[in-house]
Design a protein around this motif. Structure first.
Motif, short mmCIF file in Angstrom:
data_model
loop_
_atom_site.label_atom_id
_atom_site.label_comp_id
_atom_site.label_asym_id
_atom_site.label_seq_id
_atom_site.Cartn_x
_atom_site.Cartn_y
_atom_site.Cartn_z
N ALA A 1 0.83 -1.20 0.00
CA ALA A 1 0.00 0.00 0.00
C ALA A 1 0.87 1.25 0.00
CB ALA A 1 -0.92 -0.01 1.22
N ALA A 2 2.00 1.20 0.70
CA ALA A 2 2.91 2.35 0.74
C ALA A 2 3.44 2.66 -0.65
CB ALA A 2 4.06 2.07 1.71
N VAL A 3 3.80 1.62 -1.39
CA VAL A 3 4.30 1.82 -2.75
C VAL A 3 3.20 2.44 -3.62
CG1 VAL A 3 5.15 0.65 -4.81
CG2 VAL A 3 6.00 -0.03 -2.56
N GLU A 4 1.99 1.93 -3.44
CA GLU A 4 0.84 2.45 -4.19
C GLU A 4 0.63 3.95 -3.87
OE1 GLU A 4 -2.50 3.25 -6.28
OE2 GLU A 4 -1.03 1.64 -6.56
N LEU A 5 0.76 4.31 -2.57
CA LEU A 5 0.59 5.71 -2.17
C LEU A 5 1.69 6.58 -2.77
CD1 LEU A 5 -0.45 5.11 1.51
CD2 LEU A 5 -1.70 6.59 -0.06
N LEU A 6 2.91 6.05 -2.81
CA LEU A 6 4.01 6.82 -3.40
C LEU A 6 3.74 7.07 -4.88
CD1 LEU A 6 7.09 5.20 -1.65
CD2 LEU A 6 6.35 7.58 -1.48
N ALA A 7 3.12 6.07 -5.54
CA ALA A 7 2.76 6.26 -6.95
C ALA A 7 1.69 7.34 -7.07
CB ALA A 7 2.27 4.95 -7.54
N GLN A 8 0.73 7.32 -6.13
CA GLN A 8 -0.35 8.31 -6.18
C GLN A 8 0.14 9.74 -6.02
OE1 GLN A 8 -3.66 7.65 -3.53
NE2 GLN A 8 -3.72 5.46 -4.04
N VAL A 9 1.18 9.93 -5.19
CA VAL A 9 1.68 11.29 -5.02
C VAL A 9 2.74 11.61 -6.08
CG1 VAL A 9 1.15 11.46 -2.57
CG2 VAL A 9 3.38 10.60 -3.29
N GLY A 10 2.82 10.77 -7.08
CA GLY A 10 3.59 11.11 -8.27
C GLY A 10 5.09 10.98 -8.16
N LEU A 11 5.58 10.09 -7.28
CA LEU A 11 7.03 9.88 -7.25
C LEU A 11 7.40 8.88 -8.35
CD1 LEU A 11 8.00 9.73 -3.49
CD2 LEU A 11 8.64 11.44 -5.16
N PRO A 12 8.39 9.21 -9.15
CA PRO A 12 8.81 8.26 -10.18
C PRO A 12 9.43 7.04 -9.52
CG PRO A 12 10.32 10.12 -10.09
CD PRO A 12 9.20 10.43 -9.14
N ASP A 13 9.22 5.88 -10.07
CA ASP A 13 9.74 4.63 -9.54
C ASP A 13 9.41 4.45 -8.05
OD1 ASP A 13 10.94 2.22 -9.23
OD2 ASP A 13 12.95 2.86 -9.86
N PRO A 14 8.12 4.33 -7.72
CA PRO A 14 7.71 4.25 -6.31
C PRO A 14 8.32 3.06 -5.57
CG PRO A 14 5.85 3.81 -7.80
CD PRO A 14 6.97 4.32 -8.63
N GLU A 15 8.59 1.98 -6.30
CA GLU A 15 9.19 0.79 -5.67
C GLU A 15 10.57 1.15 -5.08
OE1 GLU A 15 8.90 -2.52 -4.23
OE2 GLU A 15 7.27 -2.37 -5.70
N ALA A 16 11.37 1.84 -5.87
CA ALA A 16 12.70 2.25 -5.40
C ALA A 16 12.58 3.33 -4.34
CB ALA A 16 13.54 2.75 -6.58
N ALA A 17 11.61 4.23 -4.52
CA ALA A 17 11.43 5.32 -3.55
C ALA A 17 11.12 4.76 -2.16
CB ALA A 17 10.30 6.25 -4.01
N ALA A 18 10.31 3.71 -2.12
CA ALA A 18 9.95 3.12 -0.82
C ALA A 18 11.18 2.59 -0.10
CB ALA A 18 8.94 1.99 -1.03
N HIS A 19 12.18 2.22 -0.88
CA HIS A 19 13.39 1.63 -0.30
C HIS A 19 14.44 2.68 0.06
CE1 HIS A 19 15.24 -2.13 0.64
NE2 HIS A 19 16.37 -1.76 0.09
N ALA A 20 14.18 3.93 -0.32
CA ALA A 20 15.17 4.99 -0.11
C ALA A 20 14.98 5.68 1.23
CB ALA A 20 15.08 6.00 -1.24
N TYR A 21 16.00 6.43 1.63
CA TYR A 21 15.93 7.22 2.85
C TYR A 21 15.57 8.66 2.49
CZ TYR A 21 18.09 3.44 5.46
OH TYR A 21 18.34 2.24 6.06
N PRO A 22 15.00 9.41 3.45
CA PRO A 22 14.55 10.77 3.13
C PRO A 22 15.62 11.67 2.50
CG PRO A 22 13.68 10.12 5.26
CD PRO A 22 14.58 9.00 4.79
N HIS A 23 16.89 11.51 2.93
CA HIS A 23 17.90 12.44 2.41
C HIS A 23 18.17 12.24 0.93
CE1 HIS A 23 20.55 8.94 3.15
NE2 HIS A 23 21.30 9.46 2.21
N GLN A 24 17.65 11.16 0.36
CA GLN A 24 17.85 10.92 -1.06
C GLN A 24 16.80 11.63 -1.92
OE1 GLN A 24 18.00 6.73 -0.06
NE2 GLN A 24 19.96 6.53 -1.10
#
Lengths: 316, 349
Positions: free
Chosen positions: B142-165
């Motif tokens: 669901a978190a990956v899905e939400l990241l996609a909804q807020v328009g982050l490219p590559d939500p799968e990778a974004a979920a795995h990243a830290y905020p400073h990235q």
């Protein structure tokens, strides 16, 4: 990450070389000829010359330095000028004793300071927080040897629960080992705990003011859980820094505590060797302590990388 | 949504999501927010504007029950579907409401996320706390899905990243994803785009509006940027000195402000109007320190229309179901209706 690791190892090796040169140079500039010191003022010149040759003291300083390093690296530091006994096994024995003492002291300090410091931060406006604060202030002011003497007075002399001094290796008699370890480890640990508590308190207080802790609460975490889940890891960076500094203090503090509790550790060996003018042993012990401190600093750098992803650098 | 039982002054009508009555915030003996009354209906987007120090953030934090230590809220805040008052509710009760019924987006995206936790886990956490997802795996999905909804490219990778990235704008999208995760009845936004680059602001605002529309969530949107209110909100409330001084539909308040403070605020934000010396219009004086506003009308020491009568407190003058003002000397109704309603006012400044 790998780059950082290689970098850190490089720094560690460089500092080891620098500190060994410093230790060696410091001992070399001390006035007096070790061979003359070993044999006493009444010894004949030929006897001194013979001893100098036997221990290689007639060689150049550079040659002496490298043979000393070679001895340390191959775990065979040679024989004492004074007792003519091999130094290696002695160092290993003594180091083990001191590591037990310092390690237990550190564990006691952490077990006390982490929860108490956190509690002090969470309750910093409440009376309980202020009382803990005052207690830790008192703890900071008490030197370890005084804590040791007080413990002996109460638990050994007064109540007779624990032996006043001595040391037994754990393999020989584990129960006696623990009984003899308790008080010296406590004397080191309590004082360090008092200092550490104050750093934990301020680190947690800083974290409590962070926006991400408010975010955590806005998500529906209660204050305590928000702090545990989101705060502690972030508070750990400054605390680990202080821990490393304290380990160095503990090594030095153990020199005194080993005296108080008559424990055959590295500190006792250092003091005995100084008293006996056994300079090569002094040199070895000082180098071991320096190595321990450098190694701890290296490990702390590694721990930083584990705690804080921002320090790792590069993409994930 | 179950209707709120008719208890106390804050009982809400079935359609109301949030009912704030007589809200006050004090520190020591000083009043920072006083007598704030408003209602937000289901799906409604309401702006709260005012200068720094006007009490708008404190109002939002009181609704969340997240006032800083030492500050106390009084009055009543009722939320539809929650059977207790949010003011004075204990942590156990509030923690069930926060992140589920009400969620919040904060001003500073750079510090709002835990730097040592992966972004996906930070989003999944809010789903797991309130048990909206049964287990870690589905919460993560669901978190990956939400990241996609807020328009982050590559939500799968974004979920795995830290905020400073991430950049500031991307982090604010993550914060928004956390806030929207449990489809809250009310989303509180405290200047969510103030810290962002102008180029990023519009896109984040668009996401905020789309997010609440898709969920039929109501929104309380705090800002000092009138242009943002105009694009995002349907209704606006103007705050000054810890009180609401005017409220009404955005169009009405911005084109025909009644309170002299609102009038000044709108005049000051009009960059096309300059005085004889070519200077932009400003409100004379500055905002007094917290709790140091004059008695009576809080704006009277900066208001050129103020008279001795303003030393008593002006009553709220309702001008419609959701609109009204608190001023003894309001700007005349039906003043110029287009473009720059405060030309004459600004010219005098």
């Amino acid at each position: 990450m790998i780059v950082r690791l290689v970098q850190r190892i490089g720094i560690l090796l460089a500092s080891l070389v620098v500190s060994s040169v410093l230790v060696f140079a410091f001992m070399a500039v001390l006035p007096g000829d070790p061979a003359r010191v070993a044999l006493g003022t009444s010894a004949s010149d030929s006897a001194v010359a013979q001893l100098r040759e036997q221990f290689g003291l007639d060689r150049s300083l550079v040659a002496q330095y490298f043979s000393w390093i070679h001895g340390l690296v191959t775990f065979d530091p040679g024989d004492s000028y004074i007792s003519h006994a091999p130094i290696g096994p002695q160092l290993a024995d003594r180091l083990q004793v001191t590591l037990w003492l310092v390690g237990t002291g550190m564990v006691i300090a952490c077990v006390l300071a982490l929860p108490v410091g956190t509690l002090m931060a969470v309750r910093h406006r409440k009376p309980s927080g202020l009382i803990l604060s005052a207690l830790s202030q008192v703890g900071v002011a008490v030197p370890a040897f005084l804590a040791g003497i007080l413990l002996i007075t109460v638990f050994a002399v007064g109540l007779g629960w624990l032996p006043a001094n001595g040391w037994t290796p754990p393999v020989q008699d584990p129960v006696l080992f623990l009984k003899q370890l308790v008080m010296p480890a406590l004397s080191l640990g309590i004082v360090q705990a008092a200092v550490l508590t104050r750093y934990v308190r301020s680190a947690v207080l800083d974290v409590l003011r962070e926006d991400y802790l408010r975010t955590a609460r806005a998500k529906g975490l209660r204050p305590t859980r928000a702090l545990l889940r989101h705060g502690l890891r972030n508070a750990a960076v400054p605390v680990v820094t202080v821990l490393a500094l304290q380990l160095a203090t503990l090594l030095v503090g153990s020199v005194v505590i080993e005296r108080v509790f008559v424990i055959p550790g590295l500190g006792s060996l250092l003091l005995d060797s100084v008293a006996n003018r056994d300079l090569i042993v002094v040199q070895d012990v000082v180098m071991i302590i320096a190595m321990a401190v450098l190694l701890v600093n290296f490990l702390v750098d590694m721990v930083y990388l584990l705690i804080d992803p921002r320090l790792r650098g590069g993409a994930s | 949504m179950t209707p709120v039982p008719e208890t106390g002054p804050a009982a809400a009508a079935p359609d109301d999501v949030l009912a704030v009555r007589n809200l006050g915030v004090t520190v020591g003996g000083r009043k920072l927010v006083e007598d704030v009354d408003f209602t937000i209906r289901a799906g409604e987007r309401v702006g709260l504007i005012g200068e720094s120090g006007s009490g708008k953030s404190l109002t939002a934090l009181s609704v969340m029950g997240l006032l800083p230590e030492g500050l106390r809220a009084s009055g009543s805040v009722r939320l539809a579907g929650v059977d207790h008052d949010l003011v004075g509710a204990d942590e156990a009760r509030m923690s069930r409401v926060r992140g589920k019924e009400i969620a919040m987006v904060f001003q500073e995206p750079m510090t709002a996320l835990n730097p040592t936790m992966r972004v996906g886990r930070q989003i999944a956490e809010v789903l797991l706390i309130h048990r909206t997802r049964p287990d870690r795996a589905s919460a993560r999905a669901a978190a990956v899905e939400l990241l996609a909804q807020v328009g982050l490219p590559d939500p799968e990778a974004a979920a795995h990243a830290y905020p400073h990235q991430f950049s500031g704008g991307q982090r604010q999208r993550v914060v928004l994803a956390i806030a929207l995760a449990n489809d809250p009845a009310l989303l509180v936004c405290d200047e969510p785009t103030t810290a962002l680059d102008v180029t990023v602001q519009a896109r984040v605002l668009d996401l905020v509006v789309r997010g609440v529309q898709e969920r039929r969530s109501a929104m309380l949107f705090i800002t000092h940027d009138l242009a943002v209110v105009a694009t995002v909100c349907e209704r606006v409330m103007v705050m000054y000195g810890g009180r609401l001084v005017e409220s009404g539909p955005v169009q009405e308040v911005f084109t025909r402000p009644r309170h002299r403070y609102t009038q000044g605020l709108i005049g000051a934000s009009d960059l096309t109007v300059v005085d004889d010396r070519g200077r932009l219009a400003t409100i004379p004086g500055s905002v007094p320190a917290a709790g140091r506003f004059p008695a009576g009308c809080v704006f009277r020491n900066r208001c050129e229309h103020a008279t001795d009568g303003c030393a008593t407190r002006p009553d709220w003058v309702p001008t419609g179901p959701d609109s009204g003002y608190a001023c003894f000397h309001p700007a005349p109704d039906g003043a110029p209706g287009t473009g720059t309603p405060t030309n004459q006012e600004a010219g005098r400044g």
